[in-house]
Write a protein that holds these residues in place. Structure first.
Motif, short mmCIF file in Angstrom:
data_model
loop_
_atom_site.label_atom_id
_atom_site.label_comp_id
_atom_site.label_asym_id
_atom_site.label_seq_id
_atom_site.Cartn_x
_atom_site.Cartn_y
_atom_site.Cartn_z
N PRO A 77 0.85 -1.39 0.12
CA PRO A 77 0.08 0.11 0.18
C PRO A 77 0.78 1.33 0.22
O PRO A 77 1.86 1.34 0.51
CB PRO A 77 -0.85 -0.32 1.26
N GLN A 78 0.36 2.23 -0.63
CA GLN A 78 1.03 3.52 -0.73
C GLN A 78 1.53 4.06 0.82
O GLN A 78 0.68 4.10 1.47
CB GLN A 78 0.26 4.57 -1.39
N ARG A 79 2.80 4.15 0.98
CA ARG A 79 3.33 4.79 2.52
C ARG A 79 4.35 5.64 2.03
O ARG A 79 5.15 5.11 1.08
CB ARG A 79 3.71 3.53 3.06
N THR A 80 4.57 6.47 2.91
CA THR A 80 5.58 7.48 2.47
C THR A 80 6.17 7.82 3.98
O THR A 80 7.14 8.42 3.96
CB THR A 80 5.47 8.92 1.67
N GLU A 81 5.72 7.39 4.97
CA GLU A 81 6.19 7.71 6.40
C GLU A 81 7.35 7.06 6.65
O GLU A 81 8.18 7.48 7.73
CB GLU A 81 5.24 7.69 7.68
N GLN A 82 7.64 5.91 5.82
CA GLN A 82 9.06 5.20 6.01
C GLN A 82 10.04 6.09 5.58
O GLN A 82 11.18 5.84 5.83
CB GLN A 82 9.00 3.93 5.37
N ILE A 83 9.95 7.07 4.71
CA ILE A 83 10.99 8.00 4.16
C ILE A 83 11.49 8.81 5.33
O ILE A 83 10.67 9.90 5.59
CB ILE A 83 10.49 8.47 2.83
N GLN A 84 12.58 8.53 6.05
CA GLN A 84 13.01 9.36 7.18
C GLN A 84 14.00 10.54 6.84
O GLN A 84 13.90 11.56 7.49
CB GLN A 84 13.74 8.32 8.12
N LEU A 85 14.76 10.41 5.63
CA LEU A 85 15.94 11.34 5.24
C LEU A 85 16.14 11.19 3.75
O LEU A 85 16.48 10.15 3.31
CB LEU A 85 17.16 11.06 6.11
N LEU A 86 15.97 12.27 3.11
CA LEU A 86 16.44 12.56 1.60
C LEU A 86 16.93 13.82 1.73
O LEU A 86 16.44 14.71 1.93
CB LEU A 86 15.08 12.49 0.68
N ALA A 87 18.29 13.89 1.14
CA ALA A 87 19.01 15.03 0.84
C ALA A 87 19.90 14.99 -0.14
O ALA A 87 20.54 13.90 -0.56
CB ALA A 87 19.41 15.48 2.25
N ILE A 88 20.12 16.25 -0.91
CA ILE A 88 21.36 16.26 -1.64
C ILE A 88 21.89 17.77 -1.23
O ILE A 88 21.26 18.68 -0.89
CB ILE A 88 20.82 16.79 -3.13
N ARG A 89 23.18 17.61 -0.89
CA ARG A 89 23.95 18.37 0.10
C ARG A 89 25.12 18.86 -0.56
O ARG A 89 25.85 18.22 -1.32
CB ARG A 89 24.25 18.00 1.57
N ASP A 90 25.69 19.94 -0.32
CA ASP A 90 27.10 20.42 -0.34
C ASP A 90 28.24 20.51 0.57
O ASP A 90 29.06 21.16 0.58
CB ASP A 90 27.16 21.79 -0.95
N THR A 91 27.49 19.64 1.65
CA THR A 91 28.54 19.35 2.73
C THR A 91 28.98 17.89 3.08
O THR A 91 28.14 17.03 2.54
CB THR A 91 27.62 20.09 4.24
N PRO A 92 29.84 17.76 3.77
CA PRO A 92 30.29 16.21 4.15
C PRO A 92 29.00 15.35 4.58
O PRO A 92 28.32 15.89 5.17
CB PRO A 92 31.40 16.18 5.03
N LEU A 93 29.07 14.15 4.17
CA LEU A 93 27.74 13.10 4.63
C LEU A 93 28.14 12.44 5.51
O LEU A 93 29.49 12.22 5.84
CB LEU A 93 27.57 12.41 3.40
N SER A 94 27.28 11.96 6.63
CA SER A 94 27.39 11.48 7.81
C SER A 94 26.86 10.07 7.90
O SER A 94 25.70 10.01 7.80
CB SER A 94 26.90 11.96 8.98
N LEU A 95 27.77 8.79 8.07
CA LEU A 95 27.18 7.59 8.05
C LEU A 95 26.15 7.25 9.25
O LEU A 95 25.06 6.82 9.40
CB LEU A 95 28.32 6.54 8.34
N ASP A 96 26.70 8.14 10.47
CA ASP A 96 26.12 8.05 11.54
C ASP A 96 24.62 8.64 11.63
O ASP A 96 23.69 8.12 11.87
CB ASP A 96 26.60 8.67 12.84
#
Length: 154
Positions: free
Chosen positions: A8-27
């Protein structure tokens, strides 16, 4: 191992989406997909390497990513397809733009599902679809002075 199915269509599972010009964090990405119902979490990290894997040639000296203004909306569309096709409990994806050096993190995706097979399958499809469908382009400069765009439309 199971393949994609329609959920079923769900979107509350999407917790973080981003395109950034700063370093990314695994944590940050790993923390975003923590979920009590998830028995498996798959995390993929794409890093800048010192060569172009498609051809043997000169070493890469510089790399820069650029994104179309629609890239975040396209990233959301890709994420929504993954959530619809797999039993995702939580999903995160971040991509870096700008100038990056060898060893820098360029992209991180993570998917948490009830079972490991589902998590692996969903994460694989997430990174593959992101690379294929989200308008982000890579400009590489090589030690011999040549340059090339990767992923840009001709």
């Amino acid at each position: 191992m199971t393949g994609p199915t329609t959920h079923p269509q769900r979107t509350e599972q999407i917790q973080l989406l981003a395109i950034r010009d700063t370093p990314l964090s695994l944590d940050e990405v790993f923390a975003a997909v923590g979920h009590d119902r998830a028995g498996g979490t798959a995390l993929f990290v794409g890093t800048v390497r010192d060569h172009d894997g498609a051809v043997k040639g000169p070493a890469v000296t510089e790399l820069a990513y650029s994104a179309h203004p629609s890239a975040e909306a396209e990233l959301r569309r890709v994420a929504e397809k993954i959530v619809a096709d797999f039993p995702v409990e939580a999903l995160a994806a971040v991509h870096r733009v700008g100038d990056l050096g060898v060893g820098d993190l360029a992209v991180i995706v993570a998917v948490a599902c009830p079972h490991r097979g589902e998590a692996f399958d969903a994460a694989r499809r997430l990174i593959d679809d992101l690379k294929r469908e989200v308008p982000i382009w890579k400009h590489q400069s090589f030690v011999d002075g040549t340059q090339e765009w990767v992923g840009a439309c001709a």
